[in-house]
Scaffold this motif. Structure first.
Motif, PDB file in Angstrom:
ATOM      1  N   ALA A 138       0.819  -1.355  -0.521  1.00 48.31           N
ATOM      2  CA  ALA A 138      -0.035  -0.261   0.016  1.00 48.31           C
ATOM      3  C   ALA A 138       0.744   1.026  -0.052  1.00 48.31           C
ATOM      4  O   ALA A 138       0.375   2.301  -0.351  1.00 48.31           O
ATOM      5  N   ASP A 139       1.792   1.259   0.295  1.00 50.50           N
ATOM      6  CA  ASP A 139       2.982   2.720   0.134  1.00 50.50           C
ATOM      7  C   ASP A 139       3.909   2.891  -0.675  1.00 50.50           C
ATOM      8  O   ASP A 139       4.872   3.441  -0.207  1.00 50.50           O
ATOM      9  N   ARG A 140       4.445   2.117  -1.878  1.00 50.88           N
ATOM     10  CA  ARG A 140       4.741   1.996  -2.848  1.00 50.88           C
ATOM     11  C   ARG A 140       4.628   1.660  -3.531  1.00 50.88           C
ATOM     12  O   ARG A 140       3.961   0.401  -4.088  1.00 50.88           O
ATOM     13  N   PRO A 141       5.335   2.170  -4.832  1.00 51.97           N
ATOM     14  CA  PRO A 141       4.118   1.532  -6.492  1.00 51.97           C
ATOM     15  C   PRO A 141       4.381  -0.104  -5.882  1.00 51.97           C
ATOM     16  O   PRO A 141       6.211  -0.662  -6.134  1.00 51.97           O
ATOM     17  N   SER A 142       3.978  -0.735  -6.515  1.00 51.98           N
ATOM     18  CA  SER A 142       3.633  -1.576  -7.455  1.00 51.98           C
ATOM     19  C   SER A 142       4.727  -2.543  -8.828  1.00 51.98           C
ATOM     20  O   SER A 142       4.492  -1.477  -9.326  1.00 51.98           O
ATOM     21  N   LEU A 143       5.366  -3.039  -9.108  1.00 57.63           N
ATOM     22  CA  LEU A 143       5.756  -3.778 -10.322  1.00 57.63           C
ATOM     23  C   LEU A 143       4.513  -3.958 -10.996  1.00 57.63           C
ATOM     24  O   LEU A 143       3.520  -3.978 -10.234  1.00 57.63           O
ATOM     25  N   ARG A 144       4.391  -3.647 -12.303  1.00 59.11           N
ATOM     26  CA  ARG A 144       3.313  -3.034 -13.052  1.00 59.11           C
ATOM     27  C   ARG A 144       2.478  -4.645 -13.509  1.00 59.11           C
ATOM     28  O   ARG A 144       1.365  -4.777 -12.673  1.00 59.11           O
ATOM     29  N   ALA A 145       3.253  -5.870 -13.563  1.00 59.85           N
ATOM     30  CA  ALA A 145       2.122  -7.118 -13.669  1.00 59.85           C
ATOM     31  C   ALA A 145       1.939  -8.097 -12.073  1.00 59.85           C
ATOM     32  O   ALA A 145       2.139  -9.498 -12.135  1.00 59.85           O
ATOM     33  N   ALA A 146       2.929  -7.584 -11.115  1.00 62.56           N
ATOM     34  CA  ALA A 146       2.972  -8.359  -9.820  1.00 62.56           C
ATOM     35  C   ALA A 146       2.575  -9.141  -9.057  1.00 62.56           C
ATOM     36  O   ALA A 146       1.661  -9.869  -8.663  1.00 62.56           O
ATOM     37  N   ALA A 147       1.471  -8.141  -8.801  1.00 58.30           N
ATOM     38  CA  ALA A 147       0.551  -7.586  -7.860  1.00 58.30           C
ATOM     39  C   ALA A 147      -0.499  -8.446  -7.848  1.00 58.30           C
ATOM     40  O   ALA A 147      -1.058  -9.112  -8.999  1.00 58.30           O
ATOM     41  N   SER A 148      -0.700  -8.891  -6.870  1.00 57.20           N
ATOM     42  CA  SER A 148      -2.283 -10.169  -6.873  1.00 57.20           C
ATOM     43  C   SER A 148      -3.387  -9.625  -6.851  1.00 57.20           C
ATOM     44  O   SER A 148      -4.817  -9.971  -7.596  1.00 57.20           O
ATOM     45  N   LEU A 149      -3.539  -8.629  -6.218  1.00 56.40           N
ATOM     46  CA  LEU A 149      -5.152  -7.199  -6.016  1.00 56.40           C
ATOM     47  C   LEU A 149      -4.185  -6.364  -6.578  1.00 56.40           C
ATOM     48  O   LEU A 149      -3.063  -5.888  -7.124  1.00 56.40           O
ATOM     49  N   ARG A 150      -5.319  -5.532  -6.927  1.00 53.09           N
ATOM     50  CA  ARG A 150      -4.981  -4.501  -7.412  1.00 53.09           C
ATOM     51  C   ARG A 150      -3.929  -3.346  -6.203  1.00 53.09           C
ATOM     52  O   ARG A 150      -4.240  -3.444  -5.634  1.00 53.09           O
ATOM     53  N   ALA A 151      -3.801  -2.947  -7.019  1.00 52.48           N
ATOM     54  CA  ALA A 151      -2.262  -1.694  -6.341  1.00 52.48           C
ATOM     55  C   ALA A 151      -2.252  -0.759  -6.713  1.00 52.48           C
ATOM     56  O   ALA A 151      -4.025  -0.011  -7.490  1.00 52.48           O
ATOM     57  N   PRO A 152      -2.192   0.613  -5.536  1.00 52.11           N
ATOM     58  CA  PRO A 152      -2.453   1.749  -5.581  1.00 52.11           C
ATOM     59  C   PRO A 152      -1.878   2.699  -6.430  1.00 52.11           C
ATOM     60  O   PRO A 152      -1.873   3.890  -7.289  1.00 52.11           O
ATOM     61  N   TRP A 153      -1.022   2.320  -6.818  1.00 53.21           N
ATOM     62  CA  TRP A 153       0.482   2.971  -7.953  1.00 53.21           C
ATOM     63  C   TRP A 153       1.324   1.531  -8.606  1.00 53.21           C
ATOM     64  O   TRP A 153       2.033   0.713  -7.713  1.00 53.21           O
ATOM     65  N   PHE A 154       2.162   2.016  -9.440  1.00 51.14           N
ATOM     66  CA  PHE A 154       2.297   0.998  -9.837  1.00 51.14           C
ATOM     67  C   PHE A 154       4.132   2.367 -10.431  1.00 51.14           C
ATOM     68  O   PHE A 154       4.198   3.305 -11.015  1.00 51.14           O
ATOM     69  N   GLU A 155       5.493   1.465 -10.873  1.00 47.10           N
ATOM     70  CA  GLU A 155       6.218   1.765 -11.493  1.00 47.10           C
ATOM     71  C   GLU A 155       6.240   3.103 -12.495  1.00 47.10           C
ATOM     72  O   GLU A 155       6.395   3.630 -13.140  1.00 47.10           O
ATOM     73  N   VAL A 156       5.406   1.513 -13.272  1.00 50.50           N
ATOM     74  CA  VAL A 156       5.041   2.188 -14.480  1.00 50.50           C
ATOM     75  C   VAL A 156       3.292   2.125 -14.667  1.00 50.50           C
ATOM     76  O   VAL A 156       2.392   1.255 -14.366  1.00 50.50           O
ATOM     77  N   SER A 157       2.617   3.642 -14.395  1.00 46.18           N
ATOM     78  CA  SER A 157       2.006   3.464 -13.442  1.00 46.18           C
ATOM     79  C   SER A 157       1.024   4.175 -14.974  1.00 46.18           C
ATOM     80  O   SER A 157       0.259   5.766 -14.494  1.00 46.18           O
ATOM     81  N   CYS A 158       0.597   3.808 -16.073  1.00 42.08           N
ATOM     82  CA  CYS A 158       0.028   4.078 -17.325  1.00 42.08           C
ATOM     83  C   CYS A 158      -1.577   3.905 -16.769  1.00 42.08           C
ATOM     84  O   CYS A 158      -2.265   4.604 -17.708  1.00 42.08           O
TER      85      CYS A 158
END
Lengths: 640, 640
Positions: free
Chosen positions: B387-407
């Motif tokens: 919840a506190d940092r950008p996720s890798l774009r396709a790594a998370a199993s649930l929805r993520a708040p933000w991504f390193e590639v956050s298009c």
């Protein structure tokens, strides 16, 4: 017959259920593997040396030795040094197998160039640490420095086992490099591991050769350090490096498939030397789960292109199979170590399957081009590889002469050159044959008894394996033969004129054997359909065809009338049969149809129209596909 | 009612079969999409601004404007500027939709910071060209400089269409940036294209807004330049960039799925403006082949993680589906342009499917986390997003708040804020309703006639769509309604008390309409099984469940007794049915078994044991999955 010196073999553990027999004890005199060993020796080794020179990967050592502008002129990826070492390892085995003086002088010439680049403290790598280059050990994730040393050590071990006491200096270079690793990464040193395992098994093997336990201790330290997140969390995740879970706690092989197998092989080596039963048991579990859930029918491993990695359980798409050649080789390395430790024929089953369907699939018939990835389904003709420049590793639709990441050609070469050492083993009871090749085994035991057999067979073209005893010994001894897992029905053993059925596993005949006694193992060679576990979603409703240990494929160049391989449906009510020496299946040609949306509420709208019946569509051995120009191909055939 | 100014809509072509109706003509007053628009306005926009500030992506403009150490302090990937522009575009649409003063001041504040960073010659990018940075245009493959300008232009176009003549200055910034692109990449300039398309459609839209054909000519030039290998041959191949085949010659969408759709959308824009029939026809063919062979049942596109790309024909693995949210949005953009050009309801069918099953799947219920990739099968619970940092774009199993590639978050936001413009169109004959939402359409034609309808519906929860005429007009006009492709059986239209069956496509009623007249379209909402084309190997033997345009999924949190989703087999002899308001299917629980090799000659050994019958296993709307904690999920259910 040879004495009781350590076997000239890739893995010589201090203990274990079985003892390896090396190049001096075993001969392969003909058949499938002798052909490939011959092509490897005659063509592939020179081909590899040509490309190593052409790409400048050996010259990198010259630049390093002569104070050249390494930072400016060095060529190749971070791990290109390792290809030179794998080439040296291949040469060493080939020389040990009987290579000529020419090979010996090529070997010495390259060793001299490598040795000249070693720094006074033993450090040896052309990519780091010199003016203008990144500092040593500054990129443990991707730098491959320790990994490269691992391959250097393996080359030196191969040389020491095949030419003990040779004065080429390679073993000393390796020892100094290993000492540098121990000095740098020992208990008081950098608390790190390499992004690519490989050093672990190499250090144990060096310890076996040198009887210096410092190397073993360092290998054990690397194994224990891994899995605690010492490497950074890259895009692929730490499991890519096997650095998310300690080796002792992991329950399955995961992440990058080559890394996973190399690490597990190193863990077995450490466990065997240190009598670490729990570590060995952890690897056994990982292997079992990987083989039962994450392995292709070819024995191939790795279902993801993105990170060259194992997929999750049951994720085994044939059309995006990666099945990297090197992962197959790593799997053979791991299974062989477990076989020596445990003696379980299942390990030899996987080795056989992987050798026939991954390792032998990679090189072309002429030994001058290679598959890096070994897909199980090619839908399009794709891009042809460029004969004049390195291909991208997984892009070419046919075998390519060289790759930008060119790990596979050298790995195939060292594996084929040492293949003789994977055929047979010994224990206190006698001899065990694991792979069936025309040839001989002649072993002098530590107690002075000499045991020997000759094998006559045309396996796997034929299922008759005739083992003739070559030795006279007044004491009884046990001859053990593997009955492959695929031979569940119809395998028989004939001894003394008496034939009896035998089941998959190991069949052992213990008696006083006399020269000329014969044992005949007869394996059922009718081609057969193979059905997948229903949890492998990607091949639901499909069958493969196998004959003996060989997986077959439907290749477009064999399809009558030019139908696409994807338009054939196999009739599984009629078993595959041999027609004119080729395995064939009965197929129906189904006709594609047009629609504006490929998902229909009416099931009938998804049923293709039925076309011609094709009575005997010939299949090709999977390892032989793509030798007749661009083609499409399927291993898993849709059943009707 | 509005006048005849250009529609406040994302695409306003100079010609075409249909004319868009914008935010001023159309209102969405409730239901599925109004909820999502509300969450987008109330939560997502602030969430996005928070992360853009937190990650420093807006601050990059401040550093550029104030002569800060941009090279040292700049944060974010090469394309982070574009996220700021997409945020501005979303704000512009939201303000146009009726946003309050607070939104307006946030918009102006960010525009001012962007404008301050523009260089005197119009160049605007925080990643290149300043001291210590790589030179401008030095990395056309990956630098995304031109792509970023495209999103700047689209933000300015959105603003110009929703607040014509506003004095915020964004349109002037955009014009100067576009002029700089034309100066630099015009016929006499650099003969290059951007690695990521997007500028093409943006330039055409800017030409439409400014009536300056220089931008149109530049867009046409970019379209024609692509496909000739001007970009380098990267590991993924030039088709990743759509640079291996000219747009006019390509027959299918391929390569990176977002790039492919954006480029095709730009080509339609160019073709429509320049009456380039052959170019338009080429894109039609590409679209048709992509939709019939390379699109998931959700409407999702892109089956490869490695390069976020379309796979080959029929390569649509559910478990490695990528189906990037942005590719879905790109597909909506493309289909909408083709719909305006041709009027064919198939385009609106795909838009509907993609909106309900990709675009609405990405954001969580609270609008503060997002899926980047939209898999159709999750086998393992996987790693939870941080919840506190950008996720890798396709790594998370649930929805993520933000991504390193956050298009994706900004793309969803601009799409939802402009969604009203995708509901209805007009032509000389009358009005066309393409998507069914509770709301109204009120359109003043150029000839002064005013046509209006109100739509009452609970679609897609219910299939009744009641269209009430709001206008009195003495001349006849045509009301056209889309009958979705999925409604092949049982759709009816009731006019004047007479009910008749209607088939998929467009149904048109032309008459003199009076205020209060009603038309009732009734769509068959029984849940149904959907069967895949047999060429999609990855889902052979499986069915999906749909209800109306909504795809359903089996999610582990709904499975009685805790059976794994992969252990259920659906009974297709009994159609899915509604139980307590939920779509359910009858399943058999099959029990996994152990084996030492998952491929068997004896088919019976691959058949799982039969467990409990589960009479009514509830499914969940695919777009609503993963809102109840970690889970496993399947869209394609194995049939028994």
């Amino acid at each position: 017959m040879k004495g009781t010196a350590p076997a000239a073999a890739p893995v010589v553990p201090v203990r274990g259920r079985l003892r390896p027999l090396g190049l001096g004890d075993v001969r392969i005199t003909g058949g499938f593997w002798a052909e490939r060993q011959s092509v490897n020796a005659e063509a592939s080794l020179a081909h590899i040396e040509h490309w190593l020179e052409r790409e400048g990967w050996i010259r990198n050592f010259d630049l390093a030795a002569n104070g050249g502008d390494l930072a400016g002129e060095r060529r190749g990826r971070e791990f290109s040094d390792s290809e030179v070492y794998k080439f040296l390892e291949a040469l060493a085995w080939e020389i040990g197998r009987g290579g000529d003086e020419r090979l010996e002088s090529r070997f010495r010439a390259v060793v001299a160039r490598v040795a000249a680049a070693q720094e006074p403290d033993g450090y040896l790598n052309t990519r780091f640490g010199r003016p203008g280059q990144a500092p040593r050990w500054s990129d443990l994730e991707w730098g491959h420095e320790i990994y490269c040393v691992g391959h250097l050590l393996q080359a030196a071990v191969a040389r020491a086992r095949t030419r003990p006491g040779a004065d080429d200096g390679l073993l000393e270079v390796a020892r100094r490099a290993a000492d540098n690793i121990c000095d740098t990464f020992g208990p008081e040193g950098i608390d790190g591991v390499c992004g690519h395992p490989g050093i672990e098994t190499a250090l144990v093997e060096l310890a076996r050769v040198t009887e210096d336990d410092r190397y073993l201790a360092q290998a054990a330290l690397f194994v224990d350090r891994r899995g605690h997140g010492r490497l950074s969390d890259v895009e692929y995740g730490r499991d890519y490096f096997q650095d998310e879970t300690p080796v002792r706690q992991a329950t399955v092989l995961r992440g990058h498939a080559v890394r996973a197998n190399y690490l597990a092989a190193g863990a077995v080596d450490v466990a065997v030397e240190l009598k670490d039963a729990s570590l060995l048991d952890a690897v056994r579990t990982q292997w079992t789960n990987a083989v039962t859930r994450r392995t292709y029918v070819t024995g191939g491993q790795g279902s993801r292109h993105q990170d060259e990695a194992f997929g999750g359980d049951w994720v085994l798409p044939p059309d995006r199979a990666y099945s990297e050649t090197c992962a197959g080789i790593g799997s053979v390395m791991l299974a062989w170590r477990l076989l020596l430790a445990d003696g379980d024929s299942r390990y030899a089953d996987l080795i056989e399957r992987t050798l026939f369907n991954v390792v032998s699939t990679s090189p072309s018939a002429d030994g001058r081009s290679f598959f890096y990835a070994n897909t199980l389904h090619r839908r399009e003709l794709g891009t042809l590889p460029d004969a004049d420049r390195p291909s991208l590793r997984a892009a070419a639709s046919l075998r390519a002469p060289w790759f930008e990441v060119s790990c596979c050609p050298t790995n195939v070469a060292r594996t084929l050159a040492s293949l003789t050492a994977y055929v047979a083993t010994a224990d206190d009871e006698g001899l065990q044959l694991h792979q069936y090749v025309p040839g001989s085994v002649a072993h002098r035991r530590a107690d002075g008894r000499e045991l020997g057999v000759t094998v006559e067979t045309d396996y796997p073209r034929d299922g008759e394996i005739r083992v003739r005893i070559d030795s006279d010994d007044e004491h009884p001894w046990a001859l053990s033969l593997r009955v492959p897992g695929w031979a569940a029905r119809g395998a028989t053993l004939t001894v003394d004129g008496r034939t009896r059925p035998v089941a998959p596993g190991t069949v052992t005949e213990r008696r006083v054997w006399h020269r000329g006694d014969e044992v005949l193992l007869s394996l059922p060679m009718a081609p057969r359909f193979t059905y997948p576990d229903p949890r492998i979603d990607a091949v639901r409703g499909c069958v493969a065809v196998e004959r003996g240990p060989v997986v077959f494929a439907l290749e477009s160049v064999d399809v009558p009338g030019g139908a696409a391989v994807d338009e054939l449906r196999v009739d599984t009510s009629q078993p595959p049969r041999l027609v004119d020496g080729r395995v064939t299946v009965r197929c129906r040609h189904v006709l594609p149809y047009d629609h504006d949306w490929p998902y229909r509420a009416d099931r009938a709208q998804t049923e293709p129209a039925v076309g011609a019946e094709l009575d005997a569509v010939p299949l090709v051995e999977y390892h032989a596909w793509a030798n007749r120009g661009p083609s499409t191909m399927r291993v898993w055939l849709a059943a009707r």
